[in-house]
Design a protein around this motif. Structure first.
Motif, PDB file in Angstrom:
ATOM      1  N   UNK A  30       0.817  -1.214   0.000  1.00 30.50           N
ATOM      2  CA  UNK A  30       0.000   0.000   0.000  1.00 30.50           C
ATOM      3  C   UNK A  30       0.854   1.270   0.000  1.00 30.50           C
ATOM      4  N   UNK A  31       1.924   1.253  -0.771  1.00 30.76           N
ATOM      5  CA  UNK A  31       2.823   2.415  -0.805  1.00 30.76           C
ATOM      6  C   UNK A  31       2.258   3.576  -1.624  1.00 30.76           C
ATOM      7  N   UNK A  32       1.260   3.321  -2.453  1.00 32.66           N
ATOM      8  CA  UNK A  32       0.632   4.391  -3.237  1.00 32.66           C
ATOM      9  C   UNK A  32      -0.665   4.895  -2.611  1.00 32.66           C
ATOM     10  N   UNK A  36      -1.398  10.793  -4.952  1.00 33.12           N
ATOM     11  CA  UNK A  36      -2.394  11.021  -5.987  1.00 33.12           C
ATOM     12  C   UNK A  36      -1.782  11.029  -7.376  1.00 33.12           C
ATOM     13  N   UNK A  37      -0.560  11.552  -7.511  1.00 33.82           N
ATOM     14  CA  UNK A  37       0.011  11.702  -8.845  1.00 33.82           C
ATOM     15  C   UNK A  37       1.399  11.097  -9.003  1.00 33.82           C
ATOM     16  N   UNK A  38       2.135  10.909  -7.949  1.00 35.65           N
ATOM     17  CA  UNK A  38       3.516  10.446  -8.038  1.00 35.65           C
ATOM     18  C   UNK A  38       3.586   9.033  -7.480  1.00 35.65           C
ATOM     19  N   UNK A  44      10.723   5.531  -8.180  1.00 36.08           N
ATOM     20  CA  UNK A  44      11.869   4.667  -8.437  1.00 36.08           C
ATOM     21  C   UNK A  44      12.641   5.127  -9.672  1.00 36.08           C
ATOM     22  N   UNK A  45      11.934   5.502 -10.723  1.00 40.77           N
ATOM     23  CA  UNK A  45      12.591   6.005 -11.935  1.00 40.77           C
ATOM     24  C   UNK A  45      13.375   7.277 -11.615  1.00 40.77           C
ATOM     25  N   UNK A  46      12.811   8.143 -10.798  1.00 42.94           N
ATOM     26  CA  UNK A  46      13.498   9.366 -10.398  1.00 42.94           C
ATOM     27  C   UNK A  46      14.769   9.060  -9.625  1.00 42.94           C
TER      28      UNK A  46
END
Length: 65
Positions: A30-32, A36-38, A44-46
């Motif tokens: 449940x990390x998201x 809402x948007x990120x 991870x890509x960042x």
């Protein structure tokens, strides 16, 4: 003038990531939930984008994968 042969390093590093596994783990933990948007995958890509700044971190990331 620089010429690239094949894929850039960033694309090669992203190809090692399995989006479906990361999404499954994000749903399981449940990390998201509060995002809402990120999403977790975007985060991870960042983080992967910053890895080439220091070669030691790239070696550690490759060992972890």
């Amino acid at each position: 003038m620089l010429f690239f042969f094949g894929q850039p390093i960033f694309s090669q590093m992203l190809s090692l990531l399995n989006k479906s596994k990361i999404t499954t783990r994000a749903l399981a933990h449940k990390s998201n939930h509060y995002c809402k948007r990120f999403s977790t995958f975007q985060h991870l890509i960042t983080m992967v984008y910053g890895l080439p700044q220091n070669a030691i971190h790239c070696v550690n990331c490759a060992e972890a994968l």
